[in-house]
Design a protein around this motif. Structure first.
Motif, PDB file in Angstrom:
ATOM      1  N   PRO A  49       8.463  -8.985   4.838  1.00 55.36           N
ATOM      2  CA  PRO A  49       8.129  -7.589   4.529  1.00 55.36           C
ATOM      3  C   PRO A  49       9.364  -6.716   4.276  1.00 55.36           C
ATOM      4  CG  PRO A  49       7.003  -8.310   6.534  1.00 55.36           C
ATOM      5  CD  PRO A  49       7.978  -9.379   6.155  1.00 55.36           C
ATOM      6  N   GLN A  50      10.414  -6.938   5.057  1.00 56.11           N
ATOM      7  CA  GLN A  50      11.622  -6.133   4.894  1.00 56.11           C
ATOM      8  C   GLN A  50      12.276  -6.395   3.533  1.00 56.11           C
ATOM      9  OE1 GLN A  50      10.851  -8.083   7.465  1.00 56.11           O
ATOM     10  NE2 GLN A  50      11.173  -6.997   9.386  1.00 56.11           N
ATOM     11  N   VAL A  51      12.288  -7.657   3.125  1.00 54.22           N
ATOM     12  CA  VAL A  51      12.892  -8.023   1.849  1.00 54.22           C
ATOM     13  C   VAL A  51      12.058  -7.465   0.691  1.00 54.22           C
ATOM     14  CG1 VAL A  51      13.530  -9.963   0.364  1.00 54.22           C
ATOM     15  CG2 VAL A  51      14.087 -10.029   2.797  1.00 54.22           C
ATOM     16  N   LEU A  52      10.739  -7.597   0.777  1.00 53.03           N
ATOM     17  CA  LEU A  52       9.881  -7.046  -0.276  1.00 53.03           C
ATOM     18  C   LEU A  52      10.022  -5.533  -0.347  1.00 53.03           C
ATOM     19  CD1 LEU A  52       7.719  -7.330  -2.466  1.00 53.03           C
ATOM     20  CD2 LEU A  52       5.996  -7.163  -0.643  1.00 53.03           C
ATOM     21  N   ASP A  53      10.048  -4.868   0.788  1.00 55.13           N
ATOM     22  CA  ASP A  53      10.166  -3.417   0.809  1.00 55.13           C
ATOM     23  C   ASP A  53      11.439  -2.967   0.098  1.00 55.13           C
ATOM     24  OD1 ASP A  53       9.278  -0.787   1.552  1.00 55.13           O
ATOM     25  OD2 ASP A  53      10.764  -0.809   3.162  1.00 55.13           O
ATOM     26  N   ALA A  99       0.830  -1.211   0.000  1.00 56.41           N
ATOM     27  CA  ALA A  99       0.000   0.000   0.000  1.00 56.41           C
ATOM     28  C   ALA A  99       0.863   1.259   0.000  1.00 56.41           C
ATOM     29  CB  ALA A  99      -0.942  -0.005   1.203  1.00 56.41           C
ATOM     30  N   THR A 100       1.980   1.216   0.693  1.00 55.09           N
ATOM     31  CA  THR A 100       2.870   2.377   0.766  1.00 55.09           C
ATOM     32  C   THR A 100       3.634   2.577  -0.538  1.00 55.09           C
ATOM     33  OG1 THR A 100       3.128   2.069   3.140  1.00 55.09           O
ATOM     34  CG2 THR A 100       4.786   3.413   2.036  1.00 55.09           C
ATOM     35  N   ARG A 101       4.192   1.513  -1.074  1.00 51.50           N
ATOM     36  CA  ARG A 101       5.003   1.601  -2.302  1.00 51.50           C
ATOM     37  C   ARG A 101       4.141   1.705  -3.559  1.00 51.50           C
ATOM     38  NH1 ARG A 101      10.101   2.964  -1.022  1.00 51.50           N
ATOM     39  NH2 ARG A 101      10.851   1.717   0.721  1.00 51.50           N
ATOM     40  N   GLN A 102       2.937   1.159  -3.536  1.00 51.46           N
ATOM     41  CA  GLN A 102       2.000   1.170  -4.656  1.00 51.46           C
ATOM     42  C   GLN A 102       2.673   0.812  -5.988  1.00 51.46           C
ATOM     43  OE1 GLN A 102      -0.087   4.919  -4.609  1.00 51.46           O
ATOM     44  NE2 GLN A 102      -1.157   4.397  -2.735  1.00 51.46           N
ATOM     45  N   PRO A 103       3.289  -0.382  -6.042  1.00 51.92           N
ATOM     46  CA  PRO A 103       3.978  -0.747  -7.288  1.00 51.92           C
ATOM     47  C   PRO A 103       2.983  -1.108  -8.387  1.00 51.92           C
ATOM     48  CG  PRO A 103       3.941  -2.615  -5.797  1.00 51.92           C
ATOM     49  CD  PRO A 103       3.346  -1.443  -5.048  1.00 51.92           C
ATOM     50  N   ASP A 115       2.151  -3.497 -11.767  1.00 54.49           N
ATOM     51  CA  ASP A 115       2.343  -4.939 -11.935  1.00 54.49           C
ATOM     52  C   ASP A 115       3.768  -5.289 -12.360  1.00 54.49           C
ATOM     53  OD1 ASP A 115      -0.246  -5.438 -11.165  1.00 54.49           O
ATOM     54  OD2 ASP A 115      -0.988  -5.880 -13.183  1.00 54.49           O
ATOM     55  N   ALA A 116       4.321  -4.500 -13.285  1.00 52.59           N
ATOM     56  CA  ALA A 116       5.669  -4.790 -13.786  1.00 52.59           C
ATOM     57  C   ALA A 116       6.710  -4.658 -12.673  1.00 52.59           C
ATOM     58  CB  ALA A 116       6.010  -3.864 -14.951  1.00 52.59           C
ATOM     59  N   THR A 117       6.581  -3.650 -11.849  1.00 55.16           N
ATOM     60  CA  THR A 117       7.530  -3.462 -10.744  1.00 55.16           C
ATOM     61  C   THR A 117       7.377  -4.566  -9.715  1.00 55.16           C
ATOM     62  OG1 THR A 117       7.502  -1.068 -11.088  1.00 55.16           O
ATOM     63  CG2 THR A 117       8.326  -1.850  -8.963  1.00 55.16           C
ATOM     64  N   LEU A 118       6.144  -4.966  -9.425  1.00 56.18           N
ATOM     65  CA  LEU A 118       5.910  -6.040  -8.468  1.00 56.18           C
ATOM     66  C   LEU A 118       6.504  -7.356  -8.988  1.00 56.18           C
ATOM     67  CD1 LEU A 118       4.714  -6.749  -5.737  1.00 56.18           C
ATOM     68  CD2 LEU A 118       2.539  -7.194  -6.880  1.00 56.18           C
ATOM     69  N   ARG A 119       6.312  -7.636 -10.284  1.00 55.49           N
ATOM     70  CA  ARG A 119       6.903  -8.839 -10.886  1.00 55.49           C
ATOM     71  C   ARG A 119       8.428  -8.778 -10.830  1.00 55.49           C
ATOM     72  NH1 ARG A 119       2.774  -8.258 -14.341  1.00 55.49           N
ATOM     73  NH2 ARG A 119       3.985  -7.115 -15.884  1.00 55.49           N
ATOM     74  N   ALA A 120       8.994  -7.625 -11.165  1.00 54.95           N
ATOM     75  CA  ALA A 120      10.449  -7.467 -11.141  1.00 54.95           C
ATOM     76  C   ALA A 120      10.988  -7.638  -9.722  1.00 54.95           C
ATOM     77  CB  ALA A 120      10.844  -6.104 -11.708  1.00 54.95           C
ATOM     78  N   ALA A 121      10.286  -7.078  -8.738  1.00 55.98           N
ATOM     79  CA  ALA A 121      10.716  -7.210  -7.341  1.00 55.98           C
ATOM     80  C   ALA A 121      10.649  -8.670  -6.896  1.00 55.98           C
ATOM     81  CB  ALA A 121       9.858  -6.330  -6.434  1.00 55.98           C
ATOM     82  N   ALA A 122       9.582  -9.372  -7.273  1.00 61.86           N
ATOM     83  CA  ALA A 122       9.459 -10.788  -6.910  1.00 61.86           C
ATOM     84  C   ALA A 122      10.568 -11.615  -7.548  1.00 61.86           C
ATOM     85  CB  ALA A 122       8.090 -11.322  -7.322  1.00 61.86           C
ATOM     86  N   LEU A 169      14.207  -0.811  -4.660  1.00 69.64           N
ATOM     87  CA  LEU A 169      15.209  -0.945  -5.721  1.00 69.64           C
ATOM     88  C   LEU A 169      14.569  -1.054  -7.102  1.00 69.64           C
ATOM     89  CD1 LEU A 169      17.585  -3.487  -3.936  1.00 69.64           C
ATOM     90  CD2 LEU A 169      17.956  -1.020  -4.238  1.00 69.64           C
ATOM     91  N   GLY A 170      13.253  -1.081  -7.150  1.00 63.46           N
ATOM     92  CA  GLY A 170      12.542  -1.158  -8.418  1.00 63.46           C
ATOM     93  C   GLY A 170      12.658  -2.500  -9.111  1.00 63.46           C
TER      94      GLY A 170
END
Length: 115
Positions: free
Chosen positions: A74-78, A25-29, A31-38, A83-84
């Motif tokens: 949570p810390q790792v995802l954040d 909710a804070t970062r509001q990524p 879909d592409a950023t969320l996939r890249a982060a994962a 880092l985008g």
């Protein structure tokens, strides 16, 4: 028209649901950023497992990932979102994962083999 890639499933231990929601909710990524982060998390966790401390040498890659998710999802995802999802930043995320695992081992040492 090609199908849009699915949003990744991020396995989250129940005790981290609130914190994970807050990170997203804070970062509001998008879909592409969320996939890249994962993907960055997966790569960094695998590399960190390969360099894990001797006290965790018996852990499989899946067990190491479960330990990491349980202790610091949570810390790792954040950080991965911050880092985008940039794969050039894998070392930064690996170092963070290493610190999280070290901190966990300080408070909860790995069991020692019994003779």
């Amino acid at each position: 028209m090609p199908a849009r890639p699915a949003t990744p499933v991020i396995n989250t231990p129940e005790h981290h649901f609130g914190a994970m929601f807050l990170v997203i909710a804070t970062r509001q990524p998008d879909d592409a950023t969320l996939r890249a982060a994962a993907n960055l998390i997966d790569s960094a966790a695998t590399a960190s497992w390969a360099l894990r401390p001797d006290s965790l040498a018996t852990l499989t890659q899946d067990q190491y990932r479960q330990l990491l998710d349980y202790a610091a999802a949570p810390q790792v995802l954040d950080l991965a979102l911050y880092l985008g999802g940039d794969r050039k930043q894998i070392r930064t995320l690996m170092d963070h994962i290493g610190r999280e695992v070290t901190e966990l081992l300080i408070h909860h040492p790995a069991p020692q083999p019994q003779d």
